[in-house]
Write a protein that holds these residues in place. Sequence first.
Motif, PDB file in Angstrom:
ATOM      1  N   VAL A  31       0.846  -1.208   0.000  1.00  0.00           N
ATOM      2  CA  VAL A  31       0.000   0.000   0.000  1.00  0.00           C
ATOM      3  C   VAL A  31       0.872   1.246   0.000  1.00  0.00           C
ATOM      4  O   VAL A  31       0.622   2.205  -0.735  1.00  0.00           O
ATOM      5  CB  VAL A  31      -0.931  -0.004   1.232  1.00  0.00           C
ATOM      6  CG1 VAL A  31      -1.765   1.266   1.274  1.00  0.00           C
ATOM      7  CG2 VAL A  31      -1.811  -1.234   1.213  1.00  0.00           C
ATOM      8  N   LEU A  32       1.932   1.262   0.806  1.00  0.00           N
ATOM      9  CA  LEU A  32       2.821   2.417   0.873  1.00  0.00           C
ATOM     10  C   LEU A  32       3.519   2.643  -0.458  1.00  0.00           C
ATOM     11  O   LEU A  32       3.652   3.778  -0.927  1.00  0.00           O
ATOM     12  CB  LEU A  32       3.850   2.202   1.986  1.00  0.00           C
ATOM     13  CG  LEU A  32       4.876   3.325   2.178  1.00  0.00           C
ATOM     14  CD1 LEU A  32       4.158   4.620   2.532  1.00  0.00           C
ATOM     15  CD2 LEU A  32       5.858   2.945   3.293  1.00  0.00           C
ATOM     16  N   THR A  33       3.964   1.562  -1.085  1.00  0.00           N
ATOM     17  CA  THR A  33       4.637   1.695  -2.386  1.00  0.00           C
ATOM     18  C   THR A  33       3.702   2.284  -3.426  1.00  0.00           C
ATOM     19  O   THR A  33       4.069   3.178  -4.194  1.00  0.00           O
ATOM     20  CB  THR A  33       5.145   0.321  -2.848  1.00  0.00           C
ATOM     21  OG1 THR A  33       6.036  -0.213  -1.868  1.00  0.00           O
ATOM     22  CG2 THR A  33       5.865   0.437  -4.185  1.00  0.00           C
ATOM     23  N   ALA A  38       1.791   6.991  -6.702  1.00  0.00           N
ATOM     24  CA  ALA A  38       0.666   7.879  -7.015  1.00  0.00           C
ATOM     25  C   ALA A  38       1.017   9.328  -6.735  1.00  0.00           C
ATOM     26  O   ALA A  38       0.696  10.236  -7.525  1.00  0.00           O
ATOM     27  CB  ALA A  38      -0.565   7.447  -6.203  1.00  0.00           C
ATOM     28  N   LEU A  39       1.694   9.583  -5.602  1.00  0.00           N
ATOM     29  CA  LEU A  39       2.093  10.943  -5.255  1.00  0.00           C
ATOM     30  C   LEU A  39       3.095  11.488  -6.261  1.00  0.00           C
ATOM     31  O   LEU A  39       3.028  12.657  -6.666  1.00  0.00           O
ATOM     32  CB  LEU A  39       2.683  10.970  -3.847  1.00  0.00           C
ATOM     33  CG  LEU A  39       3.174  12.334  -3.335  1.00  0.00           C
ATOM     34  CD1 LEU A  39       2.016  13.326  -3.306  1.00  0.00           C
ATOM     35  CD2 LEU A  39       3.793  12.193  -1.942  1.00  0.00           C
ATOM     36  N   ALA A  40       4.056  10.640  -6.671  1.00  0.00           N
ATOM     37  CA  ALA A  40       5.039  11.077  -7.669  1.00  0.00           C
ATOM     38  C   ALA A  40       4.358  11.456  -8.972  1.00  0.00           C
ATOM     39  O   ALA A  40       4.702  12.456  -9.621  1.00  0.00           O
ATOM     40  CB  ALA A  40       6.064   9.971  -7.899  1.00  0.00           C
ATOM     41  N   GLY A  41       3.355  10.660  -9.366  1.00  0.00           N
ATOM     42  CA  GLY A  41       2.624  10.985 -10.591  1.00  0.00           C
ATOM     43  C   GLY A  41       1.892  12.306 -10.489  1.00  0.00           C
ATOM     44  O   GLY A  41       1.856  13.100 -11.444  1.00  0.00           O
ATOM     45  N   LEU A  42       1.300  12.558  -9.314  1.00  0.00           N
ATOM     46  CA  LEU A  42       0.595  13.829  -9.108  1.00  0.00           C
ATOM     47  C   LEU A  42       1.555  15.011  -9.189  1.00  0.00           C
ATOM     48  O   LEU A  42       1.240  16.050  -9.781  1.00  0.00           O
ATOM     49  CB  LEU A  42      -0.105  13.804  -7.754  1.00  0.00           C
ATOM     50  CG  LEU A  42      -0.852  15.090  -7.346  1.00  0.00           C
ATOM     51  CD1 LEU A  42      -1.965  15.390  -8.342  1.00  0.00           C
ATOM     52  CD2 LEU A  42      -1.413  14.955  -5.931  1.00  0.00           C
ATOM     53  N   ILE A  43       2.766  14.870  -8.598  1.00  0.00           N
ATOM     54  CA  ILE A  43       3.754  15.950  -8.633  1.00  0.00           C
ATOM     55  C   ILE A  43       4.199  16.229 -10.069  1.00  0.00           C
ATOM     56  O   ILE A  43       4.311  17.379 -10.503  1.00  0.00           O
ATOM     57  CB  ILE A  43       4.961  15.590  -7.748  1.00  0.00           C
ATOM     58  CG1 ILE A  43       4.544  15.571  -6.272  1.00  0.00           C
ATOM     59  CG2 ILE A  43       6.108  16.569  -7.963  1.00  0.00           C
ATOM     60  CD1 ILE A  43       5.632  15.079  -5.339  1.00  0.00           C
ATOM     61  N   PHE A  44       4.451  15.173 -10.841  1.00  0.00           N
ATOM     62  CA  PHE A  44       4.871  15.346 -12.233  1.00  0.00           C
ATOM     63  C   PHE A  44       3.788  16.057 -13.044  1.00  0.00           C
ATOM     64  O   PHE A  44       4.065  16.944 -13.851  1.00  0.00           O
ATOM     65  CB  PHE A  44       5.188  13.995 -12.866  1.00  0.00           C
ATOM     66  CG  PHE A  44       6.423  13.352 -12.313  1.00  0.00           C
ATOM     67  CD1 PHE A  44       7.489  14.121 -11.874  1.00  0.00           C
ATOM     68  CD2 PHE A  44       6.534  11.962 -12.227  1.00  0.00           C
ATOM     69  CE1 PHE A  44       8.631  13.530 -11.355  1.00  0.00           C
ATOM     70  CE2 PHE A  44       7.662  11.377 -11.706  1.00  0.00           C
ATOM     71  CZ  PHE A  44       8.719  12.156 -11.269  1.00  0.00           C
ATOM     72  N   PHE A  45       2.528  15.656 -12.810  1.00  0.00           N
ATOM     73  CA  PHE A  45       1.435  16.280 -13.537  1.00  0.00           C
ATOM     74  C   PHE A  45       1.299  17.756 -13.177  1.00  0.00           C
ATOM     75  O   PHE A  45       1.120  18.614 -14.048  1.00  0.00           O
ATOM     76  CB  PHE A  45       0.124  15.551 -13.247  1.00  0.00           C
ATOM     77  CG  PHE A  45      -1.077  16.218 -13.856  1.00  0.00           C
ATOM     78  CD1 PHE A  45      -1.367  16.063 -15.208  1.00  0.00           C
ATOM     79  CD2 PHE A  45      -1.903  17.028 -13.085  1.00  0.00           C
ATOM     80  CE1 PHE A  45      -2.461  16.697 -15.774  1.00  0.00           C
ATOM     81  CE2 PHE A  45      -3.001  17.660 -13.644  1.00  0.00           C
ATOM     82  CZ  PHE A  45      -3.281  17.499 -14.997  1.00  0.00           C
TER      83      PHE A  45
END
Length: 265
Positions: A31-33, A38-45
Amino acid sequence: MSNSADFPQPDSSPDRTRRFRDSGRFRPVRVLTAAVFALAGLIFFTSFDTAKGTNIRTDASLLRLSDLIHERSHKNGQLDESNGSLREDVESLAERDNGSTAAESARLAALEKNAGTQRLKGKALTVTLDDAPPNAKAKLPGYPEPQPDYLVIHQQDLQAVVNALWQGGAEGIKVMDQRLISTSAVRCVGNTLILQGRVYSPPYKIQAVGDPERLEKALSASPAIQNYMVYVNVYGLGWKVEENGTTTLPGYSGTVDLHYAKPVE
């Protein structure tokens, strides 16, 4: 052909069986991974959406505030010149026939001179202050190596010079290219001077009309300037005093209307 006994056999011990059985369970680390990705994807977007195809670190829009300040400063200078020219025209027309007596005209001229709105001619003294070199070191023993704050001109340094010149009997003072009046405020933001709506960078020149000898004595007697001279001698801040002979200071050309706060009803 190798004997079958040479190959490793399945571990049928209770511990091994339990580990194998538990491996199919849903672990929290997964779950943590997933959350990290997901957070990295949001930051990139978000970064992509903000940049809009530009380089965020070097986007020229970050410089707009500085450009706006300098543009407004230049515009204020042009308006001051235009205002001064119009004032001269008004005064010229008023002198033709204003219905005043000679005594009233003399009194008005004296008030205008004291207010700083008229040109002032006389012997002058110029003080120049400048930042120290960026790689300055302590030149005298017993002093610490300089902090960045030690190497730049501050508001209190300019105010100390202006106050000392007034104390020395200055009839009029000009800072950079502007005449000071009773409502003038010498303010610094960072290492830039903001004076009557215009922005200046060092070196700063302050010129005063008066008795040069008295003016120099007042500068030497000022405790604030004595403190400044320590930084001049130790860290190399700029300091220069020179007599200019007969000089004409310009009259103040800005607005003389007072602006003040009003209570909210």
